[in-house]
Design a protein around this motif. Structure first.
Motif, PDB file in Angstrom:
ATOM      1  N   PRO A  91     -20.984  43.968  66.017  1.00 18.97           N
ATOM      2  CA  PRO A  91     -19.858  43.058  66.268  1.00 18.97           C
ATOM      3  C   PRO A  91     -19.181  42.548  65.008  1.00 18.97           C
ATOM      4  CG  PRO A  91     -21.968  42.021  66.802  1.00 18.97           C
ATOM      5  CD  PRO A  91     -22.240  43.467  66.580  1.00 18.97           C
ATOM      6  N   GLN A  92     -19.899  42.554  63.873  1.00 15.83           N
ATOM      7  CA  GLN A  92     -19.292  42.102  62.626  1.00 15.83           C
ATOM      8  C   GLN A  92     -19.970  42.786  61.451  1.00 15.83           C
ATOM      9  OE1 GLN A  92     -19.968  37.912  63.083  1.00 15.83           O
ATOM     10  NE2 GLN A  92     -21.979  37.963  62.107  1.00 15.83           N
ATOM     11  N   ALA A  93     -19.337  42.711  60.290  1.00 17.11           N
ATOM     12  CA  ALA A  93     -19.880  43.329  59.088  1.00 17.11           C
ATOM     13  C   ALA A  93     -21.118  42.567  58.608  1.00 17.11           C
ATOM     14  CB  ALA A  93     -18.820  43.363  57.994  1.00 17.11           C
ATOM     15  N   PHE A  94     -21.994  43.282  57.911  1.00 20.14           N
ATOM     16  CA  PHE A  94     -23.182  42.668  57.316  1.00 20.14           C
ATOM     17  C   PHE A  94     -22.971  42.576  55.812  1.00 20.14           C
ATOM     18  CE2 PHE A  94     -27.375  42.953  55.286  1.00 20.14           C
ATOM     19  CZ  PHE A  94     -28.012  41.879  55.897  1.00 20.14           C
ATOM     20  N   HIS A  95     -23.290  41.417  55.245  1.00 18.53           N
ATOM     21  CA  HIS A  95     -23.108  41.201  53.813  1.00 18.53           C
ATOM     22  C   HIS A  95     -24.376  41.601  53.066  1.00 18.53           C
ATOM     23  CE1 HIS A  95     -21.447  39.558  50.135  1.00 18.53           C
ATOM     24  NE2 HIS A  95     -22.595  38.926  49.927  1.00 18.53           N
ATOM     25  N   VAL A  96     -24.234  42.506  52.114  1.00 16.35           N
ATOM     26  CA  VAL A  96     -25.353  42.978  51.300  1.00 16.35           C
ATOM     27  C   VAL A  96     -25.260  42.322  49.930  1.00 16.35           C
ATOM     28  CG1 VAL A  96     -26.521  44.997  50.342  1.00 16.35           C
ATOM     29  CG2 VAL A  96     -25.303  45.179  52.524  1.00 16.35           C
ATOM     30  N   ASP A 150     -20.793  45.862  54.878  1.00 12.64           N
ATOM     31  CA  ASP A 150     -20.853  47.144  55.585  1.00 12.64           C
ATOM     32  C   ASP A 150     -20.749  46.905  57.084  1.00 12.64           C
ATOM     33  OD1 ASP A 150     -21.585  50.066  56.019  1.00 12.64           O
ATOM     34  OD2 ASP A 150     -23.175  49.036  57.133  1.00 12.64           O
ATOM     35  N   ARG A 151     -19.979  47.745  57.727  1.00 11.87           N
ATOM     36  CA  ARG A 151     -19.931  47.776  59.189  1.00 11.87           C
ATOM     37  C   ARG A 151     -19.937  49.244  59.603  1.00 11.87           C
ATOM     38  NH1 ARG A 151     -15.395  45.005  63.211  1.00 11.87           N
ATOM     39  NH2 ARG A 151     -16.678  45.047  65.111  1.00 11.87           N
ATOM     40  N   THR A 152     -21.117  49.758  59.805  1.00 15.72           N
ATOM     41  CA  THR A 152     -21.305  51.172  60.126  1.00 15.72           C
ATOM     42  C   THR A 152     -20.804  51.463  61.540  1.00 15.72           C
ATOM     43  OG1 THR A 152     -23.143  51.493  58.598  1.00 15.72           O
ATOM     44  CG2 THR A 152     -23.075  52.934  60.524  1.00 15.72           C
ATOM     45  N   ALA A 200     -24.912  47.934  68.934  1.00 15.72           N
ATOM     46  CA  ALA A 200     -23.623  48.576  68.663  1.00 15.72           C
ATOM     47  C   ALA A 200     -22.937  48.899  69.985  1.00 15.72           C
ATOM     48  CB  ALA A 200     -23.820  49.848  67.842  1.00 15.72           C
ATOM     49  N   GLY A 201     -21.897  48.146  70.306  1.00  8.44           N
ATOM     50  CA  GLY A 201     -21.155  48.393  71.532  1.00  8.44           C
ATOM     51  C   GLY A 201     -21.798  47.750  72.748  1.00  8.44           C
TER      52      GLY A 201
END
Length: 356
Positions: free
Chosen positions: A89-94, A195-197, A107-108
């Motif tokens: 649902p949202q990007a992950f901060h690395v 990242d948002r795979t 996912a979805g």
């Protein structure tokens, strides 16, 4: 550099020559001793000689009329246009530094109907920080949220991995009510990023005759001594039921040196199915058999890996340390994934019920 035009390619002629002569490019690590593979990228000797002569003669331009049609890419995907694309649902901060625990994302939405997947691609939004990703199919009623699981695997991604496009008449299955759980191992690279795979899927037009299952054998009980240049780790198991073997995906970390997949024949002698003498962490590939290999139930499979934990390995994070199994890149793994095809009505749980 894409090398899609002569103008882009010409300045790199000498580098191209060196890479192909030393067989660094195109990336392909299967030894020619064993097995034939549908996705074999290796250049023939005559092709290497042609490229070398071209570079040595000044890299002349060919006739425009002889040029092949330009490749047409599907909006960045390497599979045909996906029928469905899902992502967290949202990007992950690395962060820039430190260790990041495995992350798990839904996912979805849940699938409202059964789906057969004929092609699937995992596409990181920031490939620099994605060490690997695994897409699991969590069926309705399953309460698993993270960590080890027996859930079906839809796809595996690591650096260099190509998308999965299954042979005609074969596909992976997502039952109605299932969710996709995306497991990602992130590795900080000195610069923070997000990242948002995404996961792209092509659905089969009709139910297939065969269902593809991704299985694995892994060894977790090992410790590689500091300075050891050729440390061997192995794992074996027997196939619970008949299946068609489709391909292999070896996974190790930075000390990985070689990987061998074998089966034991009826005369008790080993047959090497795939041999990688020079494993490369940065080019982790599926090796798809040119033709499915029938395996009988009870067939013994044996995976053998070797590791270089010495200072002679330029990628070794610390040659002075003993190292065992672990999730981070400075630790090690020994995992041999392999795809099999079974009758469409057989799921993973049923496949592992040994029939007498």
């Amino acid at each position: 550099m894409a090398f899609t035009t002569y103008r882009e390619t010409r300045p790199w002629a000498k580098a191209i020559r060196e890479a192909v002569v030393k067989r660094k490019m195109p990336p392909w690590f299967a030894d020619s001793c064993c097995g034939k593979f549908a996705n074999d990228r290796a250049l023939a000797k005559s092709e290497i000689e042609t490229l070398a002569r071209w570079a040595e003669s000044g890299a002349p331009r060919g006739w425009e009329a002889d040029a092949p049609p330009a490749n047409v890419w599907t909006e960045g995907w390497n599979i045909p246009r996906p029928d469905l694309v899902v992502s967290p649902p949202q990007a992950f901060h690395v962060p820039a530094k430190g260790a990041v625990e495995y992350q798990y994302f839904i996912a979805g939405a849940r699938f409202s109907e059964d789906r057969w997947v004929s092609a699937v691609e995992v596409r990181p939004g920031n490939a620099a920080v994605v060490h690997h990703a695994v897409v699991y199919v969590r069926e309705s009623g399953d309460t698993w949220t993270r960590g080890p699981t027996k859930a079906d695997i839809l796809a595996v991604y690591a650096p260099g991995t190509a998308p999965d496009v299954f042979p005609p008449g074969m596909a992976k299955f997502i039952p109605a009510g299932s969710e996709l759980v995306l497991e990602i191992h992130y590795t900080p690279v000195g610069k923070a990023g997000d990242d948002r795979t995404r996961i792209g899927m092509v659905f089969a037009k009709a139910p297939p005759a065969k269902r593809v299952l991704t299985l694995q054998m892994n060894q977790t009980e090992f410790r590689i001594p500091a300075g050891q240049r050729d440390y061997r780790v192995s794992v074996w198991g027997t196939l619970p039921n008949d299946a068609l073997l489709l391909g292999f995906f070896p996974h190790m970390h930075l000390r990985g040196k070689s990987f061998e997949f074998t089966r034991i024949l009826e005369n008790s002698l080993p047959e090497t199915l795939l041999l990688l003498k020079a494993y490369d962490f940065y080019w982790q590939l599926w090796y798809r058999l040119a033709a499915p290999m029938p395996l009988k139930k009870g067939t013994r499979l044996n995976w053998i890996a070797t590791y270089d934990n010495s200072a002679a390995n330029p990628r070794n994070p610390d040659p002075t340390a003993d190292v065992g199994y672990g999730f981070q890149s400075w630790e090690e793994m020994m995992v041999g994934f392999f795809d099999v095809a079974v009758d469409a009505g057989v799921d993973k749980k049923a496949f592992f019920v040994r029939q007498e």
